[in-house]
Scaffold this motif. Structure first.
Motif, short mmCIF file in Angstrom:
data_model
loop_
_atom_site.label_atom_id
_atom_site.label_comp_id
_atom_site.label_asym_id
_atom_site.label_seq_id
_atom_site.Cartn_x
_atom_site.Cartn_y
_atom_site.Cartn_z
N PRO A 129 7.49 -6.04 -14.38
CA PRO A 129 6.30 -5.27 -14.77
C PRO A 129 5.81 -4.34 -13.66
O PRO A 129 5.15 -3.35 -13.91
CB PRO A 129 5.25 -6.35 -15.06
CG PRO A 129 6.04 -7.57 -15.37
CD PRO A 129 7.27 -7.49 -14.52
N GLU A 130 6.17 -4.66 -12.39
CA GLU A 130 5.71 -3.86 -11.26
C GLU A 130 6.69 -2.75 -10.88
O GLU A 130 6.48 -2.06 -9.88
CB GLU A 130 5.48 -4.76 -10.03
CG GLU A 130 4.27 -5.66 -10.12
CD GLU A 130 4.56 -6.93 -10.92
OE1 GLU A 130 5.75 -7.18 -11.20
OE2 GLU A 130 3.61 -7.64 -11.26
N ALA A 131 7.75 -2.56 -11.67
CA ALA A 131 8.79 -1.59 -11.31
C ALA A 131 8.22 -0.19 -11.14
O ALA A 131 8.51 0.51 -10.16
CB ALA A 131 9.91 -1.59 -12.35
N GLU A 132 7.40 0.25 -12.10
CA GLU A 132 6.85 1.61 -12.02
C GLU A 132 5.91 1.74 -10.82
O GLU A 132 5.93 2.76 -10.12
CB GLU A 132 6.11 1.99 -13.30
CG GLU A 132 5.65 3.43 -13.32
CD GLU A 132 4.99 3.82 -14.63
OE1 GLU A 132 4.65 5.02 -14.79
OE2 GLU A 132 4.80 2.94 -15.50
N LEU A 133 5.13 0.71 -10.56
CA LEU A 133 4.22 0.72 -9.40
C LEU A 133 5.01 0.88 -8.10
O LEU A 133 4.67 1.69 -7.25
CB LEU A 133 3.39 -0.56 -9.38
CG LEU A 133 2.61 -0.83 -8.08
CD1 LEU A 133 1.51 0.20 -7.91
CD2 LEU A 133 2.04 -2.24 -8.08
N ILE A 134 6.08 0.11 -7.94
CA ILE A 134 6.87 0.16 -6.72
C ILE A 134 7.56 1.51 -6.57
O ILE A 134 7.61 2.09 -5.48
CB ILE A 134 7.90 -0.98 -6.68
CG1 ILE A 134 7.19 -2.34 -6.64
CG2 ILE A 134 8.84 -0.84 -5.50
CD1 ILE A 134 6.30 -2.54 -5.43
N ASN A 135 8.06 2.06 -7.68
CA ASN A 135 8.68 3.38 -7.62
C ASN A 135 7.67 4.45 -7.24
O ASN A 135 7.94 5.31 -6.40
CB ASN A 135 9.34 3.72 -8.96
CG ASN A 135 10.75 3.18 -9.09
OD1 ASN A 135 11.71 3.83 -8.73
ND2 ASN A 135 10.86 1.96 -9.59
N LEU A 136 6.49 4.42 -7.85
CA LEU A 136 5.45 5.41 -7.54
C LEU A 136 4.96 5.25 -6.11
O LEU A 136 4.75 6.24 -5.41
CB LEU A 136 4.28 5.26 -8.52
CG LEU A 136 4.47 5.85 -9.91
CD1 LEU A 136 3.32 5.45 -10.82
CD2 LEU A 136 4.58 7.37 -9.84
N SER A 137 4.79 4.02 -5.66
CA SER A 137 4.32 3.77 -4.30
C SER A 137 5.35 4.25 -3.27
O SER A 137 5.00 4.79 -2.23
CB SER A 137 4.04 2.28 -4.10
OG SER A 137 3.01 1.84 -4.97
N THR A 138 6.63 4.05 -3.59
CA THR A 138 7.69 4.53 -2.71
C THR A 138 7.67 6.05 -2.63
O THR A 138 7.79 6.64 -1.55
CB THR A 138 9.07 4.04 -3.19
OG1 THR A 138 9.06 2.61 -3.26
CG2 THR A 138 10.17 4.50 -2.25
N LEU A 139 7.51 6.68 -3.79
CA LEU A 139 7.45 8.15 -3.82
C LEU A 139 6.27 8.66 -3.00
O LEU A 139 6.39 9.61 -2.22
CB LEU A 139 7.34 8.64 -5.26
CG LEU A 139 7.22 10.15 -5.46
CD1 LEU A 139 8.48 10.86 -4.98
CD2 LEU A 139 6.96 10.49 -6.92
N ARG A 140 5.12 7.99 -3.13
CA ARG A 140 3.92 8.44 -2.40
C ARG A 140 4.05 8.24 -0.89
O ARG A 140 3.36 8.90 -0.12
CB ARG A 140 2.70 7.68 -2.93
CG ARG A 140 2.26 8.13 -4.32
CD ARG A 140 1.20 7.21 -4.89
NE ARG A 140 0.79 7.63 -6.22
CZ ARG A 140 0.14 6.86 -7.08
NH1 ARG A 140 -0.17 5.62 -6.74
NH2 ARG A 140 -0.20 7.31 -8.27
N SER A 141 4.91 7.33 -0.49
CA SER A 141 5.08 7.10 0.95
C SER A 141 5.95 8.18 1.60
O SER A 141 5.97 8.29 2.83
CB SER A 141 5.71 5.73 1.19
OG SER A 141 7.09 5.72 0.83
N MET A 142 6.64 8.96 0.78
CA MET A 142 7.54 9.97 1.31
C MET A 142 6.79 11.19 1.85
O MET A 142 5.72 11.54 1.34
CB MET A 142 8.52 10.45 0.23
CG MET A 142 9.52 9.42 -0.27
SD MET A 142 10.68 8.88 0.99
CE MET A 142 10.06 7.23 1.30
N THR A 143 7.36 11.83 2.85
CA THR A 143 6.86 13.13 3.28
C THR A 143 7.36 14.19 2.30
O THR A 143 8.28 13.94 1.51
CB THR A 143 7.38 13.48 4.68
OG1 THR A 143 8.81 13.51 4.65
CG2 THR A 143 6.92 12.47 5.70
N GLN A 144 6.76 15.36 2.33
CA GLN A 144 7.20 16.44 1.45
C GLN A 144 8.32 17.21 2.12
O GLN A 144 8.27 17.52 3.31
CB GLN A 144 6.04 17.38 1.14
CG GLN A 144 6.40 18.44 0.10
CD GLN A 144 5.19 18.81 -0.74
OE1 GLN A 144 4.07 18.45 -0.42
NE2 GLN A 144 5.42 19.51 -1.82
#
Length: 776
Positions: free
Chosen positions: A536-551
């Motif tokens: 159930p947390e898959a989308e959260l972890i994917n979004l959180s990983t994306l947000r941790s990235m630099t542009q």
């Protein structure tokens, strides 16, 4: 000259002797930063009562027009002060930025000031006001060179909004989410706008200390509720140029197709294009075949051919200046704002089926494991035998070829997929970041109304083209590095430590782990993503990983590409829609000596500035595209007010909770005032809201059921009422529209709930201690 520097002999004088007027003027000319009366007195050794005589001399020079007093300093009125306020002009035909000196009061010809940008400077635009340090030069086209100290004012403020007519003229109402700022329009500044029209305006005059700011309408954009006005709002709001000047169109229309002269004949090579079914242009083509070299058993020869845009868009031309200004194409559900006119993007630089087209091609050799063994670039003339789409290519491989793909299945498509299988194996070893974020597509009818919001299926045909393009981009970067040719790299740096720690906290809260105490690699992040897959947390972890990235950004310096796990990477494959790729094409032309249309010395000198500019235009397009999608989603949901939806908490702020809907991916706000009858504290460290009375915690990733209460197509704003929160055992939030939002328990709390609750408890303790200290 420093204050403590010894004085030149020509300025040392007896205390009783005053300098002559020419000597004072010479000192000021030689020392433009030391022109206060005390500086002049110190320079000539004048003390005591003699200072009164110096003051008299300075007054005489001022009255005679030789000096101008500026606050407490003196300067030559026919020279600009060493630190001046300038207003930036539009780039000239060579891309240079000149500026108007706002402090020029001389009687002669106004001096010409060239702005010399540095890599760290922000991108400057026409009308921007800057404070700059000046240096006198004696060049043919300018008298001064300016280096930015700071930007002190942007160009005339652009406003896009809804015009409402009043007796005094009118007002412009905002269309930004969360904005309530209005603008006053005088009766003589309405531009003939009608009540309710969408308008573009600019700030009129200086900002008033009281009352509404004033604006003047410069463009009427029509009915804001019209379906196709949605993208128009974003285009004008973000300042994306959407009309080509006539001289640019004329230059494009004068172009003729390139011939074979000076090119390798690739017309018999079956280079096919594979694009979305609705694509209007085709700027890349691919082909693969087994390598017949016995020294490379199971190896492949891969070809990638890209439209030769540099042949038509020459450095410094009108087309080039316009393309650079735009930086990239911008894509919206109902339209494309292209970087190049249609004569090029949709014709001469589009690899149409059965038509000879100029290209820059690369032949790459890989082994059976997908490792690149070498590459060779060439300038060619190709003729694609087929323009295919992803779906029909995938269907053919899956056993359902059509009339078009059937004849190509054995000689073209299967060798492509065989080469892709090798590249896929190499990718798995390399471990680039493997995010699983479903792409959603807004589907419009012929009238521009949203009919559906669908998920875009990711096929192997998509991945094949991706891998071929990545390999070609690597080949371009490595070739130019080997030939010691300047270029623009595509850079993606690793996440900063604070964001990485935040991701680690989120992972641990969800019951997962992220490696600590070692050099971060994408493989570590992939391990986390794979742990979460299917949960159930898959989308959260994917979004959180994306947000941790630099542009990602462009730079003439190579810092590697973290997300792709590649050391050398540049954009080569889309010069129709990205100016960065055009720079790389020109660099390849120069490196191979293919012609006079390569990278010029002037372009090399300005690579830092160009990189900053196109990185900025890329972000501008991303924001405009995102805002447009938000508005279309709001329009799609606007006739479903009162409907209930399932979703997940995707963001938490001190003013409320954001919920992303499962069905459409739309994000909406649950205002904090509607969450219940208690005060909710926002804890920034844990990213949670906690009830002051009940200790109730609301955290990222919780499942939620909401009711749609507002959807504003003009602003893109969406608001929900929280009905139910699947918080795994926390007490329900009291209050709410239909009573308390329902909470569901699930037995023993998992690690995520334990950590969130612990952090919330810690935050509550800290606030209690703070209150006790204050009461003392």
């Amino acid at each position: 000259m420093r204050d403590d520097a010894p004085l030149p002999p020509c300025y040392l004088m007896a205390m009783s002797q005053l300098p002559t007027k020419p000597q004072i003027l010479q000192w000021i000319a030689d020392n433009p930063t030391l022109t206060a009366k005390r500086d002049i007195a110190k320079a000539f050794g004048i003390k005591g009562a003699a200072r009164i005589d110096l003051k008299r001399l300075l007054k005489e020079l001022e009255h005679e027009g030789h000096l101008e007093k500026r606050k407490k300093t003196y300067r030559d009125p026919d020279r600009l002060p060493p630190v001046s306020v300038l207003q930036v002009k539009a780039p000239d035909e060579n891309g240079d930025l000149f500026a108007v000196p706002l402090e020029w009061h001389g009687e002669g010809v106004e001096p010409t000031v060239l702005v010399i940008p540095r890599a760290s400077d922000p991108a400057l635009g026409e009308g921007d006001r800057i404070l700059a340090r000046l240096q006198v030069v004696h060049e043919e086209d300018h008298n001064y060179e300016a280096r930015l100290i700071r930007r002190i004012g942007l160009s005339a403020r652009k406003v896009v909004g809804i015009f409402r007519k009043t007796a005094e003229g009118g007002r412009i109402l905002p269309i930004d989410k969360g904005s309530d700022k209005e603008w006053m329009v005088a009766a003589d500044a309405t531009g003939g706008a009608r009540d309710g029209e969408l308008v573009e305006a600019e700030q009129a005059g200086p900002k008033a200390s009281m009352g509404l700011p004033r604006a003047r309408i410069v463009l009427r954009l029509g009915d804001p509720t019209a379906p196709r006005a949605v993208s128009l709002i974003a285009i004008h709001q973000h300042g994306i140029p959407d009309d080509f000047p006539q001289e640019v169109l004329d230059e494009a229309d004068s172009m003729k197709p390139a011939g074979l002269k000076g090119r390798t004949d690739l017309r018999d090579l079956p280079l096919i294009t594979i694009d979305p079914s609705d694509a209007r242009d085709h700027d890349d083509a691919v082909y693969a075949e087994p390598d017949d070299d016995p020294k490379n058993p199971g190896g492949h020869m891969l070809w990638v051919a890209i439209a030769d845009v540099a042949h038509y868009v020459r450095s410094g031309s009108r087309l080039d200046r316009e393309a650079k200004k735009r930086g990239n194409s911008s894509y919206f559900p109902d339209r494309v704002v292209p970087m190049l006119p249609d004569r090029l993007s949709g014709d001469l630089c589009s690899l149409h089926e059965g038509v000879p087209r100029a290209c820059i091609a690369v032949r790459m050799r890989i082994d059976a494991e997908g490792n690149k063994l070498g590459q060779k670039f060439m300038r060619g003339l190709m003729r694609s035998p087929a323009a295919l789409n992803y779906q029909e290519v995938q269907a053919a491989i899956d056993g359902q070829p059509n009339d078009k793909t059937g004849p190509l299945l054995e000689p073209v498509l299967k060798p492509l997929y065989a080469a892709y299988a090798a590249l896929k194996a190499a990718r798995e070893r390399r471990q680039p970041l493997d995010l699983d974020l479903p792409e959603r597509k807004v589907v419009l009818d012929e009238d521009g109304k949203v009919t559906s919001v669908s998920h875009v299926d990711r096929l192997d045909a998509h991945r094949l083209i991706e891998e071929f393009m990545v390999l070609a981009n690597v080949a371009a970067a490595e070739t130019l590095i080997a030939k010691d040719t300047p270029l623009l790299f595509r850079v993606h740096e690793e996440p900063p430590m604070d964001k990485l720690e935040s991701l680690r906290d989120t992972a641990e809260a969800a019951g997962f782990s992220l490696a600590k105490g070692q050099v971060l690699k994408t493989a570590h992040l992939n391990r986390l993503l794979h742990q979460a897959a299917g949960s159930p947390e898959a989308e959260l972890i994917n979004l959180s990983t994306l947000r941790s990235m630099t542009q990602a950004y462009y730079s003439p310096k190579n810092f590697g590409h973290f997300g792709l796990a590649l050391q050398n990477y540049a954009h080569f494959t889309s010069p129709i829609r990205r100016y960065s790729d055009l720079i790389v094409h020109r660099a390849l032309i120069s490196a191979h000596g293919w012609g006079e249309d390569g990278l010029t010395a002037e372009e090399v000198d300005k690579l830092e500035t160009t990189a900053q500019h196109i990185s900025d235009t890329e972000r501008r397009s991303m924001m405009a595209e995102r805002d447009t999608t938000d508005r279309y989603l709001a329009a799609y949901l606007s006739d479903r007010l009162g409907a209930e939806f399932a979703g997940r908490i995707s963001g938490i702020a001190k003013f409320g909770v954001f919920v992303k809907l499962d069905e459409t991916g739309a994000d909406g706000l649950v205002p904090i005032g509607t969450l219940g009858n208690e005060y909710f504290h926002f804890d920034r460290e844990s990213g949670t809201l906690m009830g002051a009375d009940t200790g109730r915690v609301i955290a990222l990733g919780m499942r939620a059921r909401v009711k749609l209460v507002e959807a504003a197509p003009v602003t893109g704003g969406i608001a929900f009422e929280l009905l139910e929160l699947d918080d795994e055992g926390y007490d329900s939030v009291p209050g709410g529209g239909r009573g308390a939002p329902r909470g569901r328990g699930r037995g023993k709390p998992p690690a995520r709930r334990k950590l969130v609750k612990a952090k919330a408890k810690d935050a509550k303790t800290k606030r209690k201690v703070t209150r006790q200290k204050r009461s003392r």
